[in-house]
Design an enzyme around this catalytic site. Structure first.
Site: not given
Ligand code: ADP
Ligand code: ADP
Ligand code: ZN
Length: 213
Positions: A127, A88, A171, A13, A160
């Site tokens: 990541r 979320r 998660r 995302k 992270r």
């Molecule tokens: P990811 O990149 O893996 O999707 P995020 O960076 O978006 O993770 O979120 C990391 C953590 O921050 C989540 O596991 C949650 O604890 C918190 N968080 C982020 N956005 C929200 C939301 N909209 N509602 C509740 N918790 C959130």
């Molecule tokens: P999210 O915001 O949904 O948690 P991220 O954009 O941070 O996800 O992506 C999670 C991990 O996967 C990062 O290390 C990123 O560089 C990698 N990644 C993202 N898109 C792809 C893809 N299409 N193929 C392989 N790896 C990816």
């Protein structure tokens, strides 16, 4: 243009939201990044959020909704935004809808980046994040030019705390239970578009561009 990105943690995302923001000139708003910045600066909000984030649980809706409403009031949101990690939960989506409605406004697209759980685990283990500028890398799929260093700002990259395997599994459970129902919510609103997130980053972005124009 107002876009919501949906998908499991690690689906890509953030990666895609940054590309959309750059191409379409709208801000990329990541609630996770905002929480991490608050944790880094040791704010009251950061202290509260950290307790949940460390366990891989969601931060309570009230805290998140207040935070996002504040963010929307900043001037760079006047042309729209791409939301990454918000909403979320169904109550968060409803809060967004009512805030938009109050301004006679609405969302344009909900883009769901679809990646199966097995692949999520391997993505998350590779990541690496820059906690200074929010850039994200992957040790195999998107490595920085110099190992362990952010291309954009030179900060040291970190894994992270919540990307450790046990927390990722937690998660994913939280995602299926509380966030996945948003697919139906946005499908019923006629806004949902699915993209295959298992393709490479550029191919995923190509499919998104076809949807959002
Ligand atoms: P990811 O990149 O893996 O999707 P995020 O960076 O978006 O993770 O979120 C990391 C953590 O921050 C989540 O596991 C949650 O604890 C918190 N968080 C982020 N956005 C929200 C939301 N909209 N509602 C509740 N918790 C959130
Ligand atoms: P999210 O915001 O949904 O948690 P991220 O954009 O941070 O996800 O992506 C999670 C991990 O996967 C990062 O290390 C990123 O560089 C990698 N990644 C993202 N898109 C792809 C893809 N299409 N193929 C392989 N790896 C990816
Ligand atoms: Zn950086």
């Amino acid at each position: 243009m107002k876009i919501v990105m949906l998908g499991a943690p690690g689906a890509g995302k953030g990666t895609q939201a940054k590309k959309i923001a750059e191409s379409f000139g709208v801000p990329h708003i990541s609630t996770g990044d905002i929480f991490r910045a608050n944790i880094k600066n040791n704010t009251e909000l950061g202290k509260k959020a950290k307790v949940y984030m460390d366990k891989g649980e969601l931060v309570p809706d009230e805290l998140v909704v207040d935070l996002i409403m504040d963010r929307f009031s900043e001037p760079d949101c006047s042309n729209g935004y791409v939301l990454d990690g918000y909403p979320r939960t169904i109550p968060q989506a409803e809060a967004l809808d009512s805030a938009l409605k109050a301004n006679n406004d609405s969302l344009d697209f909900a883009v769901n980046v679809d990646v199966p759980d097995e692949e999520i685990i391997s993505r998350m283990s590779g990541r690496r994040a820059c906690l200074k500028c929010g850039a994200t890398y992957h040790t195999s799929f998107n490595p920085p030019k110099e190992e362990g260093v952010c291309d954009k700002c030179g900060e040291a990259l970190v894994q992270r705390e919540d990307d450790k395997e046990e927390t990722v599994k937690n998660r994913l459970g939280v995602y299926h239970e509380q966030t996945e129902p948003l697919e139906k919510y946005y499908a019923e609103a006629g806004l949902l578009h699915n993209v295959d997130g298992t393709k490479n980053m550029d191919e995923v972005f190509d499919s998104i561009k076809i949807i959002i124009g």
